[in-house]
Design an enzyme around this catalytic site. Structure first.
Site, PDB file in Angstrom:
ATOM      1  N   GLU A 144       0.884  -1.177   0.000  1.00 24.09           N
ATOM      2  CA  GLU A 144       0.000   0.000   0.000  1.00 24.09           C
ATOM      3  C   GLU A 144       0.906   1.206   0.000  1.00 24.09           C
ATOM      4  O   GLU A 144       1.588   1.461   0.984  1.00 24.09           O
ATOM      5  CB  GLU A 144      -0.864   0.018   1.274  1.00 24.09           C
ATOM      6  N   CYS A 170      -2.526   8.860   3.259  1.00 25.64           N
ATOM      7  CA  CYS A 170      -2.210   8.301   1.943  1.00 25.64           C
ATOM      8  C   CYS A 170      -3.346   8.536   0.959  1.00 25.64           C
ATOM      9  O   CYS A 170      -3.151   8.527  -0.246  1.00 25.64           O
ATOM     10  CB  CYS A 170      -1.944   6.814   2.085  1.00 25.64           C
TER      11      CYS A 170
HETATM   12  P1  NAP Z   1       8.383   4.948   4.567  1.00 26.89           P
HETATM   13  O1  NAP Z   1       9.484   5.859   4.893  1.00 26.89           O
HETATM   14  O2  NAP Z   1       8.360   4.336   3.248  1.00 26.89           O
HETATM   15  O3  NAP Z   1       8.393   3.849   5.709  1.00 26.89           O
HETATM   16  C1  NAP Z   1       7.395   2.864   5.760  1.00 26.89           C
HETATM   17  C2  NAP Z   1       7.837   1.753   6.686  1.00 26.89           C
HETATM   18  O4  NAP Z   1       8.934   1.067   6.112  1.00 26.89           O
HETATM   19  C3  NAP Z   1       8.327   2.243   8.037  1.00 26.89           C
HETATM   20  O5  NAP Z   1       7.900   1.349   9.029  1.00 26.89           O
HETATM   21  C4  NAP Z   1       9.829   2.164   7.895  1.00 26.89           C
HETATM   22  O6  NAP Z   1      10.486   2.031   9.126  1.00 26.89           O
HETATM   23  C5  NAP Z   1       9.946   0.899   7.083  1.00 26.89           C
HETATM   24  N1  NAP Z   1      11.219   0.715   6.460  1.00 26.89           N
HETATM   25  C6  NAP Z   1      12.006   1.621   5.854  1.00 26.89           C
HETATM   26  N2  NAP Z   1      13.121   1.027   5.394  1.00 26.89           N
HETATM   27  C7  NAP Z   1      13.053  -0.290   5.740  1.00 26.89           C
HETATM   28  C8  NAP Z   1      13.915  -1.415   5.573  1.00 26.89           C
HETATM   29  N3  NAP Z   1      15.066  -1.322   4.944  1.00 26.89           N
HETATM   30  N4  NAP Z   1      13.512  -2.607   6.063  1.00 26.89           N
HETATM   31  C9  NAP Z   1      12.331  -2.731   6.697  1.00 26.89           C
HETATM   32  N5  NAP Z   1      11.480  -1.701   6.899  1.00 26.89           N
HETATM   33  C10 NAP Z   1      11.846  -0.486   6.415  1.00 26.89           C
HETATM   34  O7  NAP Z   1       6.974   5.661   4.762  1.00 26.89           O
HETATM   35  P2  NAP Z   1       6.489   6.603   5.957  1.00 26.89           P
HETATM   36  O8  NAP Z   1       7.300   7.854   5.885  1.00 26.89           O
HETATM   37  O9  NAP Z   1       6.435   5.878   7.239  1.00 26.89           O
HETATM   38  O10 NAP Z   1       5.005   6.886   5.531  1.00 26.89           O
HETATM   39  C11 NAP Z   1       4.661   7.861   4.602  1.00 26.89           C
HETATM   40  C12 NAP Z   1       4.348   7.277   3.253  1.00 26.89           C
HETATM   41  O11 NAP Z   1       3.465   6.169   3.380  1.00 26.89           O
HETATM   42  C13 NAP Z   1       3.664   8.241   2.342  1.00 26.89           C
HETATM   43  O12 NAP Z   1       4.291   8.205   1.111  1.00 26.89           O
HETATM   44  C14 NAP Z   1       2.240   7.739   2.254  1.00 26.89           C
HETATM   45  O13 NAP Z   1       1.586   8.046   1.049  1.00 26.89           O
HETATM   46  C15 NAP Z   1       2.397   6.276   2.456  1.00 26.89           C
HETATM   47  N6  NAP Z   1       1.203   5.681   3.047  1.00 26.89           N
HETATM   48  C16 NAP Z   1       0.439   4.832   2.313  1.00 26.89           C
HETATM   49  C17 NAP Z   1      -0.688   4.262   2.876  1.00 26.89           C
HETATM   50  C18 NAP Z   1      -1.564   3.325   2.110  1.00 26.89           C
HETATM   51  O14 NAP Z   1      -2.440   2.709   2.697  1.00 26.89           O
HETATM   52  N7  NAP Z   1      -1.398   3.169   0.839  1.00 26.89           N
HETATM   53  C19 NAP Z   1      -1.038   4.560   4.187  1.00 26.89           C
HETATM   54  C20 NAP Z   1      -0.237   5.428   4.900  1.00 26.89           C
HETATM   55  C21 NAP Z   1       0.881   5.983   4.327  1.00 26.89           C
HETATM   56  P3  NAP Z   1      11.282   3.267   9.779  1.00 26.89           P
HETATM   57  O15 NAP Z   1      10.299   4.288  10.117  1.00 26.89           O
HETATM   58  O16 NAP Z   1      11.930   2.662  10.950  1.00 26.89           O
HETATM   59  O17 NAP Z   1      12.250   3.731   8.731  1.00 26.89           O
END
Ligand code: NAP
Length: 681
Positions: A264, A303
């Site tokens: 997602e 999102c």
């Molecule tokens: P993100 O930076 O992509 O991180 C998402 C998750 O991935 C976090 O738990 C992060 O952990 C983890 N992660 C990052 N690198 C990783 C790795 N190498 N191994 C395992 N896990 C890893 O996104 P975010 O900043 O938290 O959220 C914002 C984004 O999410 C926006 O772009 C938004 O559009 C999207 N979003 C989408 C939805 C949907 O339902 N489609 C819902 C909400 C948000 P850490 O925080 O520890 O780095």
């Protein structure tokens, strides 16, 4: 370091493991979004990923799979109730992440309601057993001795849930609801920025003792080598940015082992103001209201938030004026204050990212928000991660690229004109796949044209007008009943949508064999499986006493012309096929006058019911009715009534489904249906 710094723990194989101290390079400091002060430390908890997986696979999984779908649905309900009773502390923590009370309601109450919804659907739509039947029996042979049935059973591994920062509670609970209902354990990895809120919720979940040991575990900080230890029986469910998703899903281990990866991601969701929704119409006002809500709720960190607005060329300046007038009134400030409508972004880093993307959007669009849009109430503008709601106007959206590609995960949106509906669809679809798109119109033709031109690019289409406005749930609200996810840029995943999402955590298998085999596997009697002639009338036997396959054979009853005429006059159903021999004969389906189908059902009931009070409490319905052969005056019918499936409802009664088959004097099938009754224990 403050003495009150929250140390976010991991929960691994039944033990809580603390994060390292703030000075460690393995731990991350988390700061308040409002004051910039250090509030928590997370990471370096020293968990052993192999032991966590082993604990889930050998303790949690078997314990969950020993229960039925209904047991797990009841546990979800108990969990939701416990969280609901203790949710205030989650609200307190969420202020520090910048959420107003209204923002947190979406996250906290929204998450709890999702658990309740799955608890309810699990008991209504899934069996009280361990095997889910997917569809009907398939006839694979001429004489019915070899048949097929699709079934779903829980995968034998672990659901690994990687969540985004913006919904620390809902994000965890919506994935857990489907996973636990399926019968799979989970390991939850929240985003570090808000993991102290997830951890607090997780502690409540452990305290609730609603699920067996090993059903869920938690990782604060990095996942270490977890993903490299997964197998094809595990499922990764990711929510976050497209960039992180691409990195994780292209992990060679995940690819080479075909490990299911649900994604997602971010998306450039659009909203279209219909050509009929000119200024002064209710739809124009609804559009403005929805856009303002989407830009400012959770400071645009949703999102599903509206990022692109497509407006008829003629209405563009009115629309900009209306939006700016509302935006200029938005009170940005300390989320604890009731007067605050929009809090800060989650962190200084997030603020930097949004401002950077706004700067890039500014190359292809003009910023039209008045500069005085931010009123920081009782908060320090420089210490908190505050940004102004920002509206851009892109005059040439066909030529522009960045407005269709860059997601500012904050209160930013771009308005753009369109000439006609074809162009509106093209612009909507330029996001390359979104979670949700909306259309504001009171004209069903416009709605239909927009759906035809754009549905394939969007996971959900939200159409709003003066009729649905009052009860509509909002452009940006994923609901447990409706699928959440979208194609392309949005990740190609699908969550929620009722029982559909549970299937991600189950394996579908086609079972082939004799009717007795299929009946035993699915715990549901199927035609041609063995029947058991009951000693007593089945309506005199309690829910517990009845056995699958127990059958009542009734005597036969002849249908006369007088019966048909009596029924026709009595009910008023004087359709020509029952009353006029010549007209009936002219019809390709009938040999002449025939009995009413409803007359046959009534006579069938007369043949099989037991009149005295007994364990049958109520007839709650009839499904799958098919009339196979007409019954003419002089024919007779008899009934076979067979116990097909039993589902416990509560401690007093359960539902019995009966296979009812009507045959004529030549043993030809006349009608079949499934009868539902409630039977006392
Ligand atoms: P993100 O930076 O992509 O991180 C998402 C998750 O991935 C976090 O738990 C992060 O952990 C983890 N992660 C990052 N690198 C990783 C790795 N190498 N191994 C395992 N896990 C890893 O996104 P975010 O900043 O938290 O959220 C914002 C984004 O999410 C926006 O772009 C938004 O559009 C999207 N979003 C989408 C939805 C949907 O339902 N489609 C819902 C909400 C948000 P850490 O925080 O520890 O780095």
């Amino acid at each position: 370091m403050s003495a009150d710094l929250i140390n976010v723990h991991s929960y691994c194989a039944g033990s809580w493991l603390p994060s390292q101290s703030a000075s460690s390079e393995n731990a991350r400091i988390i700061k308040s979004a409002v004051t910039g002060q250090m509030i928590a430390v997370a990471g370096g908890t020293g968990f052993d990923a192999a032991s966590m997986l082993n604990h889930a696979r050998t303790i949690g999984g078997p314990a969950l799979r020993a229960t039925t779908f209904h047991d797990r649905a009841r546990a979800l309900k108990a969990l939701a109730t416990h969280l609901n009773d203790n949710k205030e502390l989650l609200y307190d923590l969420s202020y520090m992440a910048g959420s107003t009370r209204a923002d947190s309601w979406i996250d906290i109450d929204g998450g709890i309601m999702t658990l309740f919804a799955y608890a309810s659907r699990g008991r209504r739509e899934m069996p009280d057993s361990t095997v889910f039947l997917d569809g009907d029996v398939e006839q694979l042979s001429r004489h019915g001795t070899f048949i097929g049935q699709h079934i779903c059973t829980p995968k034998l591994g672990v659901g690994v849930h990687i969540n985004a920062f913006n919904f620390p509670v809902w994000g965890m609970l919506e994935k857990l609801a489907a996973t636990l209902l399926a019968g799979m354990p989970a390991i939850v990895k929240p985003a570090t920025d808000t993991c102290y809120i997830t951890e607090a919720c997780f502690r409540l979940m452990i305290d609730s003792k609603t699920f067996p040991a090993g059903a869920f575990q938690l990782i604060a900080g990095s996942t270490g080598d977890l993903l490299d230890l997964l197998t094809a029986q595990d499922v990764v469910s990711f929510t976050g940015s497209a960039q992180t998703a691409l990195m994780l899903r292209s992990n060679p281990h995940i690819l080479s082992h075909c490990i299911p990866f649900i994604s997602e991601q971010d998306s450039l969701n659009g909203s279209v103001l219909g050509p009929d929704a000119v200024p002064g119409t209710p739809e124009f006002d609804l559009f403005v209201k929805e856009v303002i809500g989407e830009m400012t709720t959770k400071a645009g960190q949703k999102c599903t938030a509206i990022r692109r607005l497509m407006v008829p060329q003629a209405s563009i300046s009115d629309c900009i004026e209306a939006l700016n007038s509302k935006l200029s009134e938005i009170k940005v400030g300390d989320p604890r204050l009731e007067s605050t409508q929009m809090g800060p972004l989650v962190s200084e880093i997030q603020r930097g990212d949004v401002l950077k993307i706004n700067w890039r959007l500014g190359h292809q669009a003009e910023m039209v928000t008045p500069a005085n849009a931010v009123i920081v109430e009782s908060a320090d503008r420089d210490l908190g991660a505050f940004v102004a709601p920002t509206l851009f106007h892109c005059a040439d959206p066909d030529a522009a690229t960045s407005v269709h590609e860059l997601e500012a995960f904050g209160p930013t949106a771009t308005i753009m004109p369109y000439r006609d509906l074809d162009q509106a669809c093209q612009l909507l679809n330029r996001g390359g796949g979104s979670l949700v798109a909306s259309v504001f119109t009171h004209d069903p033709q416009i709605a239909s044209q927009m759906v035809t031109g754009s549905a394939a690019w969007h996971g959900r289409l939200y159409i709003n007008d003066r009729v649905s406005a009052k009860e509509s749930t909002g452009h940006g609200s994923p609901l447990p009943h409706m699928t959440h996810g979208g194609p392309g840029r949005a990740g190609g995943g699908e969550e929620l949508g009722g029982i559909r999402s549970v299937m991600h955590y189950m394996q579908r298998t086609a079972i082939q064999g004799s009717p007795n085999m299929i009946a035993a596997v699915g715990r549901t009697w199927v035609p041609n499986a063995d029947t058991i002639p009951g000693d007593a009338h089945p309506f005199t036997r309690t829910f517990t006493e009845l056995q699958l396959g127990e059958t009542l054979q009734t005597k036969a009853r002849q249908i006369t012309l007088e019966d048909i005429e009596h029924f026709a006059q009595f009910t008023g159903d004087t359709f020509y096929a029952h009353m006029d021999d010549d007209a009936a004969k002219a019809n390709p389906f009938f040999p002449g006058r025939v009995a009413h189908g409803y007359l046959l059902l009534s006579f069938a009931a007369g043949l099989f019911v037991e009149p005295d009070p007994g364990p049958v409490l109520a007839n709650t319905g009839l499904t799958d009715l098919a009339f196979q052969k007409p019954v003419s005056p002089g024919d007779s019918i008899r009934v076979e009534l067979t116990v097909k499936r039993k589902t416990k409802r509560n401690d007093d009664y359960g539902e019995v489904r009966w296979h009812v088959a009507l045959f004529n004097q030549d043993d030809e099938a006349v009608a079949t249906y499934t009868l539902h009754t409630m039977n006392a224990y």
